[in-house]
Design a protein around this motif. Structure first.
Motif, PDB file in Angstrom:
ATOM      1  N   ALA A 180       0.671  -1.065  -0.016  1.00 16.68           N
ATOM      2  CA  ALA A 180       0.171   0.152   0.110  1.00 16.68           C
ATOM      3  C   ALA A 180       0.744   1.339   0.221  1.00 16.68           C
ATOM      4  CB  ALA A 180      -1.184  -0.076   1.132  1.00 16.68           C
ATOM      5  N   THR A 181       0.682   2.071  -0.055  1.00 19.10           N
ATOM      6  CA  THR A 181       1.191   3.390  -0.163  1.00 19.10           C
ATOM      7  C   THR A 181       1.187   3.463   0.957  1.00 19.10           C
ATOM      8  OG1 THR A 181      -0.521   4.892  -0.385  1.00 19.10           O
ATOM      9  CG2 THR A 181       0.589   4.177  -2.530  1.00 19.10           C
ATOM     10  N   PHE A 182       2.797   4.861   1.615  1.00 21.22           N
ATOM     11  CA  PHE A 182       2.566   5.235   2.462  1.00 21.22           C
ATOM     12  C   PHE A 182       1.076   6.008   3.384  1.00 21.22           C
ATOM     13  CE2 PHE A 182       6.895   5.328   0.821  1.00 21.22           C
ATOM     14  CZ  PHE A 182       7.895   5.023   1.537  1.00 21.22           C
ATOM     15  N   ARG A 183       1.429   5.129   4.706  1.00 20.64           N
ATOM     16  CA  ARG A 183       0.713   5.985   5.699  1.00 20.64           C
ATOM     17  C   ARG A 183       0.986   6.856   6.730  1.00 20.64           C
ATOM     18  NH1 ARG A 183      -2.555   2.268   3.830  1.00 20.64           N
ATOM     19  NH2 ARG A 183      -4.603   2.662   4.311  1.00 20.64           N
ATOM     20  N   TYR A 184       1.334   7.903   7.858  1.00 25.70           N
ATOM     21  CA  TYR A 184       2.431   9.144   8.140  1.00 25.70           C
ATOM     22  C   TYR A 184       0.963   8.187   9.643  1.00 25.70           C
ATOM     23  CZ  TYR A 184       3.708   9.667   3.623  1.00 25.70           C
ATOM     24  OH  TYR A 184       3.269  10.246   2.234  1.00 25.70           O
ATOM     25  N   ALA A 185       2.492   7.844  11.045  1.00 27.14           N
ATOM     26  CA  ALA A 185       1.635   8.327  12.783  1.00 27.14           C
ATOM     27  C   ALA A 185       1.781   9.653  12.741  1.00 27.14           C
ATOM     28  CB  ALA A 185       2.549   7.615  13.096  1.00 27.14           C
ATOM     29  N   ALA A 186       0.382   9.457  12.804  1.00 27.33           N
ATOM     30  CA  ALA A 186      -0.348  10.864  13.402  1.00 27.33           C
ATOM     31  C   ALA A 186      -0.255  10.840  14.843  1.00 27.33           C
ATOM     32  CB  ALA A 186      -1.555  11.174  13.163  1.00 27.33           C
ATOM     33  N   GLU A 187       0.551  10.013  15.619  1.00 29.28           N
ATOM     34  CA  GLU A 187       0.681   9.764  17.189  1.00 29.28           C
ATOM     35  C   GLU A 187       1.085   8.586  17.351  1.00 29.28           C
ATOM     36  OE1 GLU A 187      -3.070   8.259  19.277  1.00 29.28           O
ATOM     37  OE2 GLU A 187      -3.901  10.034  17.044  1.00 29.28           O
ATOM     38  N   PRO A 188       1.411   8.602  18.334  1.00 24.75           N
ATOM     39  CA  PRO A 188       3.029   7.165  18.943  1.00 24.75           C
ATOM     40  C   PRO A 188       1.453   6.208  18.541  1.00 24.75           C
ATOM     41  CG  PRO A 188       3.368   9.159  20.967  1.00 24.75           C
ATOM     42  CD  PRO A 188       1.858   8.638  19.559  1.00 24.75           C
ATOM     43  N   LEU A 189       1.482   4.583  18.049  1.00 20.73           N
ATOM     44  CA  LEU A 189       1.160   3.565  18.286  1.00 20.73           C
ATOM     45  C   LEU A 189       2.419   2.589  18.616  1.00 20.73           C
ATOM     46  CD1 LEU A 189      -0.365   2.626  14.606  1.00 20.73           C
ATOM     47  CD2 LEU A 189       1.277   4.502  14.966  1.00 20.73           C
ATOM     48  N   ASP A 190       1.861   1.769  18.412  1.00 20.54           N
ATOM     49  CA  ASP A 190       2.100   0.473  18.198  1.00 20.54           C
ATOM     50  C   ASP A 190       1.602  -0.522  17.307  1.00 20.54           C
ATOM     51  OD1 ASP A 190       2.453  -2.969  19.723  1.00 20.54           O
ATOM     52  OD2 ASP A 190       3.566  -2.087  20.995  1.00 20.54           O
ATOM     53  N   ILE A 191       2.199  -0.983  17.036  1.00 24.59           N
ATOM     54  CA  ILE A 191       2.351  -2.693  15.275  1.00 24.59           C
ATOM     55  C   ILE A 191       2.822  -3.683  15.392  1.00 24.59           C
ATOM     56  CG2 ILE A 191       1.791  -2.582  13.167  1.00 24.59           C
ATOM     57  CD1 ILE A 191       1.591   0.183  12.951  1.00 24.59           C
ATOM     58  N   GLY A 192       2.283  -4.428  15.934  1.00 26.04           N
ATOM     59  CA  GLY A 192       2.717  -6.124  16.672  1.00 26.04           C
ATOM     60  C   GLY A 192       3.820  -6.045  17.482  1.00 26.04           C
ATOM     61  N   GLY A 193       3.864  -5.141  18.444  1.00 26.86           N
ATOM     62  CA  GLY A 193       4.763  -4.554  19.430  1.00 26.86           C
ATOM     63  C   GLY A 193       6.209  -4.097  19.174  1.00 26.86           C
ATOM     64  N   THR A 194       5.691  -3.334  18.003  1.00 24.35           N
ATOM     65  CA  THR A 194       6.992  -2.095  17.473  1.00 24.35           C
ATOM     66  C   THR A 194       6.474  -0.662  17.968  1.00 24.35           C
ATOM     67  OG1 THR A 194       8.029  -3.375  15.990  1.00 24.35           O
ATOM     68  CG2 THR A 194       8.504  -1.105  15.637  1.00 24.35           C
ATOM     69  N   ALA A 195       6.966  -0.154  18.492  1.00 31.45           N
ATOM     70  CA  ALA A 195       6.756   0.927  18.962  1.00 31.45           C
ATOM     71  C   ALA A 195       7.114   2.211  17.699  1.00 31.45           C
ATOM     72  CB  ALA A 195       7.318   1.729  19.877  1.00 31.45           C
ATOM     73  N   ILE A 196       6.249   2.741  16.973  1.00 36.82           N
ATOM     74  CA  ILE A 196       5.969   3.901  15.790  1.00 36.82           C
ATOM     75  C   ILE A 196       5.885   4.908  16.167  1.00 36.82           C
ATOM     76  CG2 ILE A 196       4.752   4.642  13.583  1.00 36.82           C
ATOM     77  CD1 ILE A 196       6.496   1.823  13.935  1.00 36.82           C
ATOM     78  N   ALA A 197       6.265   5.934  15.958  1.00 40.73           N
ATOM     79  CA  ALA A 197       6.926   7.292  16.161  1.00 40.73           C
ATOM     80  C   ALA A 197       5.698   8.726  15.885  1.00 40.73           C
ATOM     81  CB  ALA A 197       8.226   8.039  16.846  1.00 40.73           C
ATOM     82  N   PRO A 198       5.668   9.182  16.136  1.00 43.16           N
ATOM     83  CA  PRO A 198       5.187  10.143  15.772  1.00 43.16           C
ATOM     84  C   PRO A 198       5.507  10.564  14.468  1.00 43.16           C
ATOM     85  CG  PRO A 198       4.415  10.775  17.157  1.00 43.16           C
ATOM     86  CD  PRO A 198       6.303   9.932  17.805  1.00 43.16           C
TER      87      PRO A 198
END
Length: 409
Positions: free
Chosen positions: A299-317
Motif C-alpha cells: 500500500a502507499t505510505f501511511r504516516y503516524a499521526a500519534e504514537p502507536l504500537d504495531i505488532g509490538g513495535t513502537a512507531i513514533a509520530p
C-alpha cells in the motif's frame, strides 16, 4: 530482531534501530520478493527497512504480518495525508488532491462525491463493452500463433475500458499509457517527476475541454458536474487528482491481475485443466491470484499521526509506515501453505484491494475485467502456453507484475 538471526541483507543499526536493506537482495527481490517477506515474517511482523532502487536510501517501517497489516489498514492513527507528518509529495502538488492522500473528513467528502458517479450499476453495464473489446483484441492476436500477452491483451483491455469510461480520446491513449506506468513503477526520480508534470498538464486540458463541451455521458464529464445535496462540488485540483487516480489505478492494477492470473495458471497445469473443465472456477482463479501474487505489492505510505504500537513495535509520530499487502497475504497464520497456488482455497479476507475506508473503489471493475478476459482467452486458446519466461519485472515496491509475457497457442 537479533543480528545473528537476521536475513542476508541486514545492514546494521541506524539511530539505535536495526535496518534491513532490501536493495542488497538485488534483482531477485523484484522477481520474487516472497522468500524475503517469509524471512521477515519469521522474525516478526514489523521491520525497519531501506527500500530498493529507484527509492534506495529511503527508510520506512514495513508491516509483513497479516493481522498486523489488516489492523494497520483500518487504524485512524495512520494518516494518508503526507502533511500530517510534514512530508511533501510533489505528485500531489502537480496532479491535485485525491483519496489516496486524504483522511476524514476530506476523504469521506471526496469518496462520497465520486461514488455517486462510479456506481455498481455503471460498472455492471460495462460487461457487454468489455466483452466486445476482449473479442476484438483476441481477433487481432490469435491469427499470429504467438504474442506478448501483456502488450497484445492484458494491457490494452483495461486501458481501453478505463479510457472509454472517463472519455479519454483514442489518439491520446498510447502516450497516456507510458506516462501512467512511469508514475506507478518509476525507472528514476527524474523520469517520475517528468511524467507527473506531463500528466498534470494533459488532465487539466482534458477536464477543461469536457467542461466546455457540456455533458457527454462519460464518468469524467459526470464528475465535473456532480453536486452534493449541500451544493458541494469537486474543485479543479480535485478533479485532476480524481481523474489521475481513476485512470492510473483503473488500468495498471488490472493489467497485472490479468497477466498474473494467466502466469499462475500456465505454471500450474493441473489447475489450468480444472478451470478448462469447469469455468465456474474462474472466480476462484481471480481471488487466489489476488491473494497469492496480487497486482499491488504494498500500500502507499501511511504516516503516524500519534504514537502507536504495531505488532509490538513502537512507531513514533511522523514516521512512515508501508503495509505489505503481498507479504500479509502469504502469512501462514491466515492462509495455510501460503506459497501454494490453490484456486479452491478460501480466500476471504485477503488484502489485495486494501481494507477499511481506503478499500479500492475500483475492485468490482477489476474483477469483472479479469473474469471476462480469462474466460475468453481460455475458451479461444485451448493450447495456450508460455513461450519463454516472463520478464521485465516492474521496479519499486508498489506494483507487482511483468512488462513482457511471451505466449503461444
Amino acid at each position: 530482531m537479533g543480528t545473528e538471526r537476521g536475513p542476508r541483507a541486514l545492514s546494521g543499526v541506524t539511530g539505535g534501530r536495526v535496518v534491513i536493506d532490501l536493495g542488497e537482495y538485488g534483482a531477485r527481490f523484484a522477481e520474487d520478493p516472497h522468500p524475503v517477506y517469509a524471512e521477515l515474517r519469521a522474525l516478526g511482523p514489523v521491520h525497519r527497512v531501506r527500500l530498493p532502487p529507484p527509492d534506495a536510501a529511503h527508510e520506512t517501517w514495513l508491516v509483513v504480518g497479516y493481522e498486523e497489516a489488516r489492523a494497520a489498514l483500518a487504524d485512524h492513527r495512520l494518516a494518508k495525508n503526507p502533511d500530517t507528518a510534514g512530508f511533501v509529495f510533489y505528485g500531489e502538488g502537480l496532479i491535485g488532491r485525491h483519496m489516496l492522500f486524504a483522511d476524514p473528513p476530506q476523504h469521506t467528502r471526496l469518496r462520497t462525491l465520486i461514488a455517486g458517479e462510479f456506481t455498481g450499476r455503471r460498472v455492471a453495464a460495462l460487461r457487454p463493452r468489455i466483452q466486445e473489446i476482449t473479442d476484438e483484441l483476441l481477433d487481432a492476436m490469435l491469427p499470429r500463433g504467438h504474442a506478448d500477452l501483456v502488450e497484445s491483451f492484458a494491457y490494452p483491455l483495461p486501458l481501453t475500458v478505463i479510457c472509454e469510461l472517463l472519455g479519454v480520446p483514442e489518439p491520446d491513449r498510447a502516450a497516456f499509457r507510458a506516462l501512467s506506468t512511469e508514475t506507478v513503477a518509476p525507472t528514476s526520480a527524474e523520469s517520475e517527476h517528468k511524467a507527473f508534470v506531463q500528466l498534470a498538464d494533459y488532465l487539466g486540458e482534458l477536464i477543461e475541454d469536457k467542461r466546455c463541451a457540456g455533458p457527454t455521458g462519460d464518468l469524467l464529464s459526470g464528475l465535473i458536474r456532480t453536486t452534493a445535496e449541500d451544493g458541494d462540488r469537486l474543485s479543479p485540483g480535485e478533479l485532476r487528482g480524481m481523474a489521475f487516480l481513476l485512470l492510473v489505478a483503473g488500468h495498471e492494477t488490472t493489467v497485472n491481475l490479468i497477466s498474473g492470473a494467466v502466469r499462475a495458471l500456465l505454471s500450474h497445469p493441473g489447475q489450468l485443466a480444472a478451470v478448462r473443465a469447469d469455468m465456474t472456477l474462474l472466480d476462484g482463479v481471480v481471488e487466489e491470484t489476488l491473494r497469492h501474487d496480487g497486482p499491488v505489492e504494498n500500500a502507499t505510505f501511511r504516516y503516524a499521526a500519534e504514537p502507536l504500537d504495531i505488532g509490538g513495535t513502537a512507531i513514533a509520530p511522523g514516521e512512515e509506515v508501508m503495509i505489505g499487502l503481498s507479504a500479509a497475504d502469504r502469512d501462514a497464520v491466515r492462509y495455510p501453505e501460503p506459497d501454494r497456488f490453490d484456486l479452491r482455497r478460501e480466500t476471504r479476507g485477503h488484502l489485495a484491494f486494501g481494507h477499511g475506508i481506503h478499500y479500492c473503489l475500483g475492485a468490482p471493475l477489476a474483477r469483472l475485467e479479469a473474469q471476462v478476459a480469462l474466460r475468453s482467452l481460455l475458451e479461444r486458446c485451448p493450447d495456450l502456453a508460455l513461450d519463454g519466461p516472463p520478464s521485465g519485472w516492474l521496479p519499486g515496491m508498489l506494483m507487482r507484475g511483468v512488462r513482457r509475457m511471451p505466449v503461444r497457442w
